[in-house]
Write an enzyme that holds these catalytic residues in place. Sequence first.
Site, PDB file in Angstrom:
ATOM      1  N   ARG A 186       0.912  -0.759  -0.190  1.00  0.00           N
ATOM      2  CA  ARG A 186      -0.473  -0.138   0.251  1.00  0.00           C
ATOM      3  C   ARG A 186       0.717   1.585  -0.003  1.00  0.00           C
ATOM      4  O   ARG A 186       1.347   1.284   0.428  1.00  0.00           O
ATOM      5  CB  ARG A 186      -0.904   0.132   1.309  1.00  0.00           C
ATOM      6  CG  ARG A 186      -2.111  -0.619   1.027  1.00  0.00           C
ATOM      7  CD  ARG A 186      -2.753  -0.439   0.939  1.00  0.00           C
ATOM      8  NE  ARG A 186      -4.047  -0.727   0.324  1.00  0.00           N
ATOM      9  CZ  ARG A 186      -4.437  -2.620  -0.217  1.00  0.00           C
ATOM     10  NH1 ARG A 186      -3.891  -2.336  -1.241  1.00  0.00           N
ATOM     11  NH2 ARG A 186      -5.829  -3.030  -0.814  1.00  0.00           N
ATOM     12  N   GLU A 236      -2.812   7.958  -6.050  1.00  0.00           N
ATOM     13  CA  GLU A 236      -3.280   6.889  -6.933  1.00  0.00           C
ATOM     14  C   GLU A 236      -4.641   7.120  -8.015  1.00  0.00           C
ATOM     15  O   GLU A 236      -5.481   7.714  -7.044  1.00  0.00           O
ATOM     16  CB  GLU A 236      -3.688   5.703  -6.117  1.00  0.00           C
ATOM     17  CG  GLU A 236      -2.831   4.837  -5.410  1.00  0.00           C
ATOM     18  CD  GLU A 236      -2.738   3.219  -5.427  1.00  0.00           C
ATOM     19  OE1 GLU A 236      -4.240   2.922  -5.355  1.00  0.00           O
ATOM     20  OE2 GLU A 236      -2.084   2.837  -4.622  1.00  0.00           O
ATOM     21  N   HIS A 250      -1.771  -0.323  -9.025  1.00  0.00           N
ATOM     22  CA  HIS A 250      -1.562  -1.146  -8.129  1.00  0.00           C
ATOM     23  C   HIS A 250      -3.032  -2.039  -9.020  1.00  0.00           C
ATOM     24  O   HIS A 250      -4.514  -1.682  -8.351  1.00  0.00           O
ATOM     25  CB  HIS A 250      -3.130  -0.209  -7.835  1.00  0.00           C
ATOM     26  CG  HIS A 250      -3.359  -0.370  -6.341  1.00  0.00           C
ATOM     27  ND1 HIS A 250      -3.839   0.214  -4.861  1.00  0.00           N
ATOM     28  CD2 HIS A 250      -3.837  -1.827  -5.590  1.00  0.00           C
ATOM     29  CE1 HIS A 250      -4.077  -0.904  -3.664  1.00  0.00           C
ATOM     30  NE2 HIS A 250      -3.832  -1.823  -4.450  1.00  0.00           N
TER      31      HIS A 250
HETATM   32  P1  NAD Z   1      -1.757 -11.471   5.462  1.00  0.00           P
HETATM   33  O1  NAD Z   1      -2.670 -10.624   5.899  1.00  0.00           O
HETATM   34  O2  NAD Z   1      -2.139 -12.215   4.761  1.00  0.00           O
HETATM   35  O3  NAD Z   1      -0.296 -11.249   5.849  1.00  0.00           O
HETATM   36  C1  NAD Z   1       0.204  -9.523   6.189  1.00  0.00           C
HETATM   37  C2  NAD Z   1       1.843  -9.717   6.898  1.00  0.00           C
HETATM   38  O4  NAD Z   1       2.220  -8.809   7.247  1.00  0.00           O
HETATM   39  C3  NAD Z   1       1.387 -10.456   8.189  1.00  0.00           C
HETATM   40  O5  NAD Z   1       2.155 -11.999   9.048  1.00  0.00           O
HETATM   41  C4  NAD Z   1       0.997  -9.911   9.306  1.00  0.00           C
HETATM   42  O6  NAD Z   1       1.869 -10.503  10.775  1.00  0.00           O
HETATM   43  C5  NAD Z   1       2.797  -8.661   9.138  1.00  0.00           C
HETATM   44  N1  NAD Z   1       2.551  -7.744   9.594  1.00  0.00           N
HETATM   45  C6  NAD Z   1       1.135  -6.816  10.031  1.00  0.00           C
HETATM   46  N2  NAD Z   1       2.253  -5.745  10.794  1.00  0.00           N
HETATM   47  C7  NAD Z   1       3.810  -5.195  10.224  1.00  0.00           C
HETATM   48  C8  NAD Z   1       4.752  -4.812  10.564  1.00  0.00           C
HETATM   49  N3  NAD Z   1       4.151  -3.469  11.263  1.00  0.00           N
HETATM   50  N4  NAD Z   1       5.795  -4.886  10.141  1.00  0.00           N
HETATM   51  C9  NAD Z   1       5.702  -5.863   9.655  1.00  0.00           C
HETATM   52  N5  NAD Z   1       4.808  -6.986   9.256  1.00  0.00           N
HETATM   53  C10 NAD Z   1       3.404  -6.615   9.833  1.00  0.00           C
HETATM   54  O7  NAD Z   1      -1.975 -10.088   4.080  1.00  0.00           O
HETATM   55  P2  NAD Z   1      -1.517 -10.499   2.574  1.00  0.00           P
HETATM   56  O8  NAD Z   1      -2.950 -11.404   1.823  1.00  0.00           O
HETATM   57  O9  NAD Z   1      -0.220 -11.562   2.224  1.00  0.00           O
HETATM   58  O10 NAD Z   1      -1.801  -8.546   1.716  1.00  0.00           O
HETATM   59  C11 NAD Z   1      -0.588  -7.930   2.471  1.00  0.00           C
HETATM   60  C12 NAD Z   1      -0.563  -6.821   2.125  1.00  0.00           C
HETATM   61  O11 NAD Z   1      -1.082  -7.000   0.237  1.00  0.00           O
HETATM   62  C13 NAD Z   1      -2.617  -6.147   2.105  1.00  0.00           C
HETATM   63  O12 NAD Z   1      -2.652  -5.245   3.221  1.00  0.00           O
HETATM   64  C14 NAD Z   1      -2.248  -5.150   0.669  1.00  0.00           C
HETATM   65  O13 NAD Z   1      -2.172  -4.309   1.785  1.00  0.00           O
HETATM   66  C15 NAD Z   1      -0.964  -5.837  -0.155  1.00  0.00           C
HETATM   67  N6  NAD Z   1      -2.712  -6.223  -1.165  1.00  0.00           N
HETATM   68  C16 NAD Z   1      -1.929  -5.343  -2.749  1.00  0.00           C
HETATM   69  C17 NAD Z   1      -2.645  -5.797  -3.901  1.00  0.00           C
HETATM   70  C18 NAD Z   1      -1.980  -5.260  -4.473  1.00  0.00           C
HETATM   71  O14 NAD Z   1      -2.695  -5.103  -5.957  1.00  0.00           O
HETATM   72  N7  NAD Z   1      -1.869  -3.954  -4.705  1.00  0.00           N
HETATM   73  C19 NAD Z   1      -3.149  -6.433  -3.584  1.00  0.00           C
HETATM   74  C20 NAD Z   1      -3.899  -8.148  -2.120  1.00  0.00           C
HETATM   75  C21 NAD Z   1      -2.839  -7.338  -1.387  1.00  0.00           C
END
Ligand code: NAD
Length: 357
Positions: A254, A283, A302
Amino acid sequence: MNKETIMETKVAGVPSRKRLVYFERWADPIAEEILNRESDIELVRLSLSDAPDKIWEALAGAHGYQWPRPPYRGSEDLIARSPKLLAMASQGSGCDVMDFPACNDAGVMIVNQAGLGGREAVASHAFAMMLGLSKQLIQSDRAMRRDRKWERLQFTGEDLTEQTVGIIGFGNIGTRTAELCRTAYRMTVLAYDPYLSAQEIESRGGHKVELDELLARSDFVSVHCPLTGDTRGMIGEREYRKMKPSAFFITTSRGGIHDEAALARVLTEGKLAGAGLDVWEEEPPPLDHPLLRFDNVVTSIHIAGVTRRAYRQCAEGAAVQWIDILRGKRPPRLVNPEVWPKYQQRYMRVMGQPLVA
Ligand code: NAD
Protein backbone atom coordinates in the site's frame (compact mmCIF):
# COMPACT_ATOMS: atom_id res chain seq x y z
CA MET A 1 -34.08 2.67 -4.80
CA ASN A 2 -37.42 0.87 -4.72
CA LYS A 3 -38.53 1.14 -1.10
CA GLU A 4 -40.42 -2.15 -1.28
CA THR A 5 -37.32 -4.06 -2.23
CA ILE A 6 -35.35 -2.77 0.70
CA MET A 7 -38.10 -3.02 3.31
CA GLU A 8 -37.57 -5.77 5.86
CA THR A 9 -40.38 -8.05 6.85
CA LYS A 10 -39.91 -9.34 10.35
CA VAL A 11 -40.92 -12.70 11.71
CA ALA A 12 -40.72 -12.94 15.51
CA GLY A 13 -38.22 -10.05 15.58
CA VAL A 14 -35.84 -11.73 13.14
CA PRO A 15 -35.27 -9.90 9.85
CA SER A 16 -36.35 -12.28 7.08
CA ARG A 17 -33.92 -10.73 4.58
CA LYS A 18 -30.45 -9.51 5.38
CA ARG A 19 -29.28 -6.57 3.34
CA LEU A 20 -25.85 -6.61 1.74
CA VAL A 21 -24.76 -3.34 0.16
CA TYR A 22 -22.00 -2.89 -2.42
CA PHE A 23 -20.87 -0.24 -4.88
CA GLU A 24 -20.79 -0.69 -8.65
CA ARG A 25 -19.56 -4.28 -9.03
CA TRP A 26 -17.89 -7.23 -7.39
CA ALA A 27 -14.45 -8.41 -8.41
CA ASP A 28 -16.23 -11.00 -10.58
CA PRO A 29 -19.93 -11.52 -11.40
CA ILE A 30 -19.76 -14.98 -9.76
CA ALA A 31 -20.39 -13.24 -6.42
CA GLU A 32 -23.77 -11.90 -7.54
CA GLU A 33 -24.66 -15.28 -9.06
CA ILE A 34 -23.97 -17.01 -5.74
CA LEU A 35 -25.71 -14.42 -3.56
CA ASN A 36 -28.76 -14.05 -5.80
CA ARG A 37 -29.48 -17.73 -5.24
CA GLU A 38 -30.01 -17.03 -1.51
CA SER A 39 -33.60 -15.92 -0.91
CA ASP A 40 -32.82 -14.55 2.55
CA ILE A 41 -30.17 -12.13 1.25
CA GLU A 42 -31.14 -8.83 -0.36
CA LEU A 43 -28.30 -7.56 -2.57
CA VAL A 44 -28.36 -3.78 -2.92
CA ARG A 45 -26.16 -2.34 -5.64
CA LEU A 46 -25.25 1.31 -5.33
CA SER A 47 -23.27 3.62 -7.55
CA LEU A 48 -20.78 6.14 -6.23
CA SER A 49 -22.60 8.68 -8.40
CA ASP A 50 -25.92 8.04 -6.59
CA ALA A 51 -27.32 10.84 -4.46
CA PRO A 52 -25.79 10.73 -0.95
CA ASP A 53 -29.30 10.51 0.59
CA LYS A 54 -29.99 7.32 -1.33
CA ILE A 55 -26.63 5.84 -0.31
CA TRP A 56 -27.06 6.68 3.37
CA GLU A 57 -30.60 5.30 3.36
CA ALA A 58 -29.32 1.99 1.99
CA LEU A 59 -26.43 1.89 4.48
CA ALA A 60 -28.78 2.72 7.38
CA GLY A 61 -30.50 -0.64 6.87
CA ALA A 62 -27.44 -2.63 5.79
CA HIS A 63 -26.34 -5.77 7.64
CA GLY A 64 -23.28 -6.10 5.44
CA TYR A 65 -21.16 -3.70 3.43
CA GLN A 66 -18.87 -5.12 0.76
CA TRP A 67 -15.70 -3.19 -0.13
CA PRO A 68 -16.15 0.25 1.48
CA ARG A 69 -15.17 2.91 -1.03
CA PRO A 70 -14.21 6.53 -0.43
CA PRO A 71 -15.96 8.74 0.52
CA TYR A 72 -18.10 6.01 2.17
CA ARG A 73 -15.18 4.59 4.15
CA GLY A 74 -15.74 2.21 7.06
CA SER A 75 -15.47 5.12 9.48
CA GLU A 76 -16.86 5.85 12.94
CA ASP A 77 -19.46 8.10 11.31
CA LEU A 78 -20.56 5.40 8.87
CA ILE A 79 -20.88 2.87 11.68
CA ALA A 80 -22.97 5.33 13.72
CA ARG A 81 -25.25 5.84 10.71
CA SER A 82 -25.56 2.09 10.05
CA PRO A 83 -27.02 0.68 13.28
CA LYS A 84 -27.68 -2.78 11.81
CA LEU A 85 -24.24 -3.22 10.31
CA LEU A 86 -22.64 -6.53 11.31
CA ALA A 87 -19.57 -6.62 9.10
CA MET A 88 -17.56 -4.94 6.36
CA ALA A 89 -15.44 -6.85 3.85
CA SER A 90 -12.55 -5.85 1.65
CA GLN A 91 -12.32 -6.94 -1.95
CA GLY A 92 -8.84 -8.40 -1.42
CA SER A 93 -6.51 -8.34 1.58
CA GLY A 94 -6.10 -4.68 2.49
CA CYS A 95 -8.54 -3.28 5.04
CA ASP A 96 -7.06 0.21 5.38
CA VAL A 97 -10.34 1.90 4.42
CA MET A 98 -11.88 0.65 7.66
CA ASP A 99 -11.49 2.19 11.09
CA PHE A 100 -10.39 -0.70 13.33
CA PRO A 101 -10.87 1.00 16.74
CA ALA A 102 -14.35 2.22 15.74
CA CYS A 103 -15.33 -1.27 14.51
CA ASN A 104 -13.98 -2.90 17.68
CA ASP A 105 -15.87 -0.40 19.87
CA ALA A 106 -19.14 -0.94 18.05
CA GLY A 107 -18.81 -4.70 17.61
CA VAL A 108 -18.54 -4.67 13.81
CA MET A 109 -16.47 -7.38 12.13
CA ILE A 110 -13.85 -6.66 9.47
CA VAL A 111 -13.23 -9.54 7.07
CA ASN A 112 -11.01 -9.88 4.02
CA GLN A 113 -10.07 -12.30 1.28
CA ALA A 114 -6.42 -12.85 2.28
CA GLY A 115 -4.99 -16.15 1.10
CA LEU A 116 -7.32 -16.41 -1.90
CA GLY A 117 -6.35 -15.34 -5.44
CA GLY A 118 -4.36 -12.27 -4.42
CA ARG A 119 -1.67 -14.44 -2.87
CA GLU A 120 -0.56 -15.81 -6.22
CA ALA A 121 -1.22 -12.68 -8.29
CA VAL A 122 0.59 -10.21 -6.03
CA ALA A 123 3.54 -12.53 -5.37
CA SER A 124 3.95 -13.00 -9.13
CA HIS A 125 3.90 -9.23 -9.61
CA ALA A 126 6.57 -8.60 -7.00
CA PHE A 127 8.67 -11.39 -8.50
CA ALA A 128 8.17 -9.98 -12.02
CA MET A 129 9.38 -6.59 -10.79
CA MET A 130 12.47 -8.21 -9.31
CA LEU A 131 13.24 -9.97 -12.61
CA GLY A 132 12.39 -6.95 -14.75
CA LEU A 133 14.58 -4.62 -12.72
CA SER A 134 17.59 -6.89 -12.37
CA LYS A 135 17.50 -7.90 -16.06
CA GLN A 136 17.02 -4.21 -17.01
CA LEU A 137 14.06 -5.16 -19.20
CA ILE A 138 12.11 -1.93 -18.81
CA GLN A 139 15.25 0.20 -18.86
CA SER A 140 16.36 -1.26 -22.21
CA ASP A 141 12.82 -1.14 -23.62
CA ARG A 142 12.65 2.58 -22.87
CA ALA A 143 16.08 3.21 -24.37
CA MET A 144 15.21 1.27 -27.54
CA ARG A 145 12.18 3.46 -28.20
CA ARG A 146 13.92 6.73 -27.37
CA ASP A 147 17.30 6.95 -29.15
CA ARG A 148 20.41 5.00 -30.23
CA LYS A 149 22.90 6.61 -27.89
CA TRP A 150 23.38 3.55 -25.72
CA GLU A 151 25.64 0.55 -25.70
CA ARG A 152 24.46 -2.95 -24.97
CA LEU A 153 26.72 -3.46 -21.97
CA GLN A 154 25.14 -0.46 -20.31
CA PHE A 155 22.20 -2.81 -19.69
CA THR A 156 24.19 -5.65 -18.15
CA GLY A 157 21.83 -7.37 -15.77
CA GLU A 158 22.15 -9.49 -12.65
CA ASP A 159 20.94 -13.05 -12.17
CA LEU A 160 18.62 -13.60 -9.24
CA THR A 161 20.37 -16.88 -8.54
CA GLU A 162 21.47 -17.18 -4.91
CA GLN A 163 20.78 -13.54 -4.14
CA THR A 164 19.03 -12.46 -0.93
CA VAL A 165 15.45 -11.24 -0.73
CA GLY A 166 14.10 -9.44 2.35
CA ILE A 167 10.35 -9.73 2.87
CA ILE A 168 8.59 -7.24 5.14
CA GLY A 169 5.32 -8.86 6.26
CA PHE A 170 5.52 -12.65 6.00
CA GLY A 171 1.82 -13.44 5.55
CA ASN A 172 0.10 -15.00 2.57
CA ILE A 173 1.67 -12.89 -0.17
CA GLY A 174 5.07 -12.51 1.50
CA THR A 175 5.36 -16.26 1.98
CA ARG A 176 4.42 -17.02 -1.62
CA THR A 177 6.88 -14.40 -2.93
CA ALA A 178 9.58 -16.03 -0.82
CA GLU A 179 8.64 -19.45 -2.18
CA LEU A 180 8.99 -18.23 -5.78
CA CYS A 181 12.43 -16.77 -4.98
CA ARG A 182 13.62 -19.89 -3.17
CA THR A 183 12.38 -22.49 -5.58
CA ALA A 184 13.19 -20.68 -8.84
CA TYR A 185 16.56 -19.16 -7.90
CA ARG A 186 17.70 -20.71 -4.58
CA MET A 187 17.53 -17.27 -3.01
CA THR A 188 18.09 -16.71 0.70
CA VAL A 189 14.91 -15.39 2.34
CA LEU A 190 15.04 -12.94 5.26
CA ALA A 191 11.77 -11.94 6.87
CA TYR A 192 10.72 -9.12 9.15
CA ASP A 193 7.33 -9.71 10.76
CA PRO A 194 6.92 -8.80 14.44
CA TYR A 195 3.74 -10.88 14.70
CA LEU A 196 5.35 -14.19 13.74
CA SER A 197 7.79 -16.30 15.76
CA ALA A 198 11.16 -17.40 14.37
CA GLN A 199 9.80 -20.93 14.29
CA GLU A 200 6.72 -19.92 12.29
CA ILE A 201 8.85 -17.97 9.82
CA GLU A 202 11.24 -20.94 9.43
CA SER A 203 8.26 -23.21 8.74
CA ARG A 204 7.26 -20.81 5.93
CA GLY A 205 10.76 -20.91 4.44
CA GLY A 206 12.38 -17.72 5.81
CA HIS A 207 14.81 -16.57 8.50
CA LYS A 208 13.46 -14.11 11.06
CA VAL A 209 15.54 -10.92 11.36
CA GLU A 210 15.03 -7.38 12.59
CA LEU A 211 14.21 -4.71 10.04
CA ASP A 212 17.67 -3.09 10.01
CA GLU A 213 19.40 -6.39 9.38
CA LEU A 214 16.98 -7.20 6.57
CA LEU A 215 17.62 -3.84 4.93
CA ALA A 216 21.39 -4.15 5.20
CA ARG A 217 21.66 -7.71 3.86
CA SER A 218 19.03 -7.88 1.10
CA ASP A 219 19.54 -7.52 -2.64
CA PHE A 220 15.79 -7.01 -2.95
CA VAL A 221 13.50 -5.61 -0.26
CA SER A 222 9.85 -6.41 -0.93
CA VAL A 223 7.04 -4.96 1.21
CA HIS A 224 4.02 -7.17 1.97
CA CYS A 225 2.57 -5.89 5.25
CA PRO A 226 -0.76 -4.05 5.59
CA LEU A 227 -1.03 -0.28 5.91
CA THR A 228 -1.77 0.38 9.59
CA GLY A 229 -0.95 3.03 12.17
CA ASP A 230 2.29 1.11 12.84
CA THR A 231 3.40 0.66 9.24
CA ARG A 232 2.55 4.12 7.87
CA GLY A 233 5.90 5.76 7.09
CA MET A 234 7.82 2.64 8.15
CA ILE A 235 10.24 2.91 5.18
CA GLY A 236 11.79 6.37 5.08
CA GLU A 237 15.13 7.98 4.30
CA ARG A 238 16.92 6.21 7.17
CA GLU A 239 15.69 2.82 5.98
CA TYR A 240 16.59 3.37 2.29
CA ARG A 241 20.08 4.45 3.34
CA LYS A 242 20.51 1.20 5.30
CA MET A 243 20.07 -0.72 2.05
CA LYS A 244 22.98 -1.64 -0.25
CA PRO A 245 23.47 0.76 -3.19
CA SER A 246 23.13 -2.30 -5.46
CA ALA A 247 19.76 -3.26 -3.95
CA PHE A 248 16.23 -2.76 -5.29
CA PHE A 249 13.18 -1.63 -3.30
CA ILE A 250 9.84 -3.16 -4.28
CA THR A 251 6.38 -2.61 -2.94
CA THR A 252 3.04 -4.12 -3.89
CA SER A 253 1.38 -3.53 -0.53
CA ARG A 254 0.00 0.00 0.00
CA GLY A 255 1.08 3.57 -0.61
CA GLY A 256 1.90 5.39 2.62
CA ILE A 257 4.15 2.65 4.03
CA HIS A 258 7.15 3.98 2.08
CA ASP A 259 8.16 7.63 1.82
CA GLU A 260 8.08 8.59 -1.87
CA ALA A 261 9.98 11.88 -1.59
CA ALA A 262 12.80 10.21 0.36
CA LEU A 263 12.98 7.42 -2.21
CA ALA A 264 13.39 9.98 -5.01
CA ARG A 265 16.21 11.68 -3.08
CA VAL A 266 18.07 8.43 -2.45
CA LEU A 267 17.72 7.34 -6.10
CA THR A 268 18.99 10.73 -7.29
CA GLU A 269 22.13 10.19 -5.22
CA GLY A 270 22.58 6.70 -6.70
CA LYS A 271 22.26 5.12 -3.25
CA LEU A 272 19.85 2.48 -4.54
CA ALA A 273 19.84 0.47 -7.79
CA GLY A 274 16.15 1.04 -8.47
CA ALA A 275 12.59 0.43 -7.37
CA GLY A 276 9.41 -1.37 -8.39
CA LEU A 277 6.27 0.44 -7.28
CA ASP A 278 2.70 -0.80 -7.71
CA VAL A 279 1.12 1.32 -4.97
CA TRP A 280 1.18 5.04 -4.33
CA GLU A 281 0.27 7.65 -1.77
CA GLU A 282 -2.05 9.20 -4.35
CA GLU A 283 -3.41 6.82 -6.99
CA PRO A 284 -2.69 7.32 -9.78
CA PRO A 285 0.33 9.49 -9.01
CA PRO A 286 0.42 12.82 -10.90
CA LEU A 287 2.29 12.79 -14.23
CA ASP A 288 4.98 15.09 -12.82
CA HIS A 289 5.62 12.80 -9.82
CA PRO A 290 9.41 12.81 -9.16
CA LEU A 291 9.60 9.00 -9.13
CA LEU A 292 8.26 8.79 -12.69
CA ARG A 293 11.44 10.47 -13.96
CA PHE A 294 13.75 7.53 -13.20
CA ASP A 295 14.41 4.85 -15.82
CA ASN A 296 15.34 2.45 -13.03
CA VAL A 297 11.90 2.79 -11.40
CA VAL A 298 9.38 0.28 -12.74
CA THR A 299 5.80 1.28 -12.04
CA SER A 300 2.34 -0.18 -12.26
CA ILE A 301 -1.03 1.20 -11.34
CA HIS A 302 -2.10 -0.92 -8.36
CA ILE A 303 -2.66 -3.99 -10.51
CA ALA A 304 -0.55 -6.53 -8.65
CA GLY A 305 -3.65 -8.38 -7.48
CA VAL A 306 -5.59 -7.92 -10.70
CA THR A 307 -5.75 -11.19 -12.60
CA ARG A 308 -8.90 -12.91 -13.80
CA ARG A 309 -8.21 -15.96 -11.64
CA ALA A 310 -7.49 -13.89 -8.53
CA TYR A 311 -10.59 -11.76 -8.96
CA ARG A 312 -12.83 -14.77 -9.47
CA GLN A 313 -11.42 -16.49 -6.37
CA CYS A 314 -11.78 -13.34 -4.26
CA ALA A 315 -15.36 -12.75 -5.43
CA GLU A 316 -16.37 -16.36 -4.83
CA GLY A 317 -14.72 -16.39 -1.41
CA ALA A 318 -16.32 -13.09 -0.45
CA ALA A 319 -19.81 -14.29 -1.42
CA VAL A 320 -19.51 -17.56 0.49
CA GLN A 321 -18.11 -15.71 3.52
CA TRP A 322 -21.06 -13.28 3.45
CA ILE A 323 -23.51 -16.19 3.49
CA ASP A 324 -21.77 -17.49 6.63
CA ILE A 325 -21.86 -14.08 8.30
CA LEU A 326 -25.49 -13.34 7.47
CA ARG A 327 -26.53 -16.78 8.72
CA GLY A 328 -24.81 -16.20 12.07
CA LYS A 329 -21.57 -18.15 11.63
CA ARG A 330 -18.03 -17.06 12.43
CA PRO A 331 -16.33 -16.09 9.15
CA PRO A 332 -13.07 -17.78 8.13
CA ARG A 333 -11.15 -14.54 7.39
CA LEU A 334 -11.95 -12.37 10.40
CA VAL A 335 -9.30 -9.63 10.56
CA ASN A 336 -10.28 -8.20 13.96
CA PRO A 337 -10.88 -11.33 16.09
CA GLU A 338 -10.75 -9.21 19.26
CA VAL A 339 -14.21 -7.91 18.31
CA TRP A 340 -15.85 -11.30 18.82
CA PRO A 341 -17.43 -10.83 22.31
CA LYS A 342 -18.90 -7.45 21.31
CA TYR A 343 -19.96 -8.81 17.95
CA GLN A 344 -21.97 -11.54 19.63
CA GLN A 345 -23.92 -8.87 21.56
CA ARG A 346 -24.41 -6.73 18.46
CA TYR A 347 -25.62 -9.71 16.45
CA MET A 348 -28.15 -10.54 19.17
CA ARG A 349 -29.40 -6.96 19.22
CA VAL A 350 -29.64 -6.59 15.45
CA MET A 351 -30.89 -10.06 14.53
CA GLY A 352 -32.94 -10.85 17.64
CA GLN A 353 -31.30 -14.26 18.02
CA PRO A 354 -27.89 -15.63 19.04
CA LEU A 355 -25.15 -16.69 16.65
CA VAL A 356 -25.10 -20.24 15.34
CA ALA A 357 -22.94 -22.35 17.66
P1 NAD B 1 -1.67 -11.19 5.34
O1 NAD B 1 -2.58 -10.69 6.40
O2 NAD B 1 -1.74 -12.62 4.97
O3 NAD B 1 -0.14 -10.86 5.72
C1 NAD B 1 0.29 -9.63 6.21
C2 NAD B 1 1.48 -9.87 7.13
O4 NAD B 1 2.00 -8.60 7.52
C3 NAD B 1 1.12 -10.62 8.40
O5 NAD B 1 1.95 -11.77 8.55
C4 NAD B 1 1.36 -9.61 9.51
O6 NAD B 1 1.84 -10.21 10.71
C5 NAD B 1 2.43 -8.72 8.87
N1 NAD B 1 2.54 -7.41 9.52
C6 NAD B 1 1.60 -6.68 10.16
N2 NAD B 1 2.13 -5.56 10.68
C7 NAD B 1 3.46 -5.60 10.37
C8 NAD B 1 4.54 -4.74 10.66
N3 NAD B 1 4.39 -3.64 11.40
N4 NAD B 1 5.75 -5.07 10.17
C9 NAD B 1 5.94 -6.19 9.44
N5 NAD B 1 4.94 -7.07 9.17
C10 NAD B 1 3.72 -6.78 9.63
O7 NAD B 1 -1.95 -10.26 4.06
P2 NAD B 1 -1.57 -10.58 2.56
O8 NAD B 1 -2.72 -11.26 1.89
O9 NAD B 1 -0.23 -11.19 2.51
O10 NAD B 1 -1.54 -9.08 1.97
C11 NAD B 1 -0.54 -8.16 2.37
C12 NAD B 1 -0.88 -6.77 1.86
O11 NAD B 1 -0.80 -6.76 0.43
C13 NAD B 1 -2.33 -6.34 2.13
O12 NAD B 1 -2.48 -5.76 3.42
C14 NAD B 1 -2.59 -5.33 1.04
O13 NAD B 1 -2.33 -4.02 1.51
C15 NAD B 1 -1.60 -5.68 -0.05
N6 NAD B 1 -2.26 -6.11 -1.29
C16 NAD B 1 -2.01 -5.39 -2.42
C17 NAD B 1 -2.59 -5.77 -3.62
C18 NAD B 1 -2.27 -5.03 -4.90
O14 NAD B 1 -3.00 -5.19 -5.89
N7 NAD B 1 -1.20 -4.26 -4.94
C19 NAD B 1 -3.48 -6.86 -3.66
C20 NAD B 1 -3.70 -7.59 -2.49
C21 NAD B 1 -3.08 -7.19 -1.31
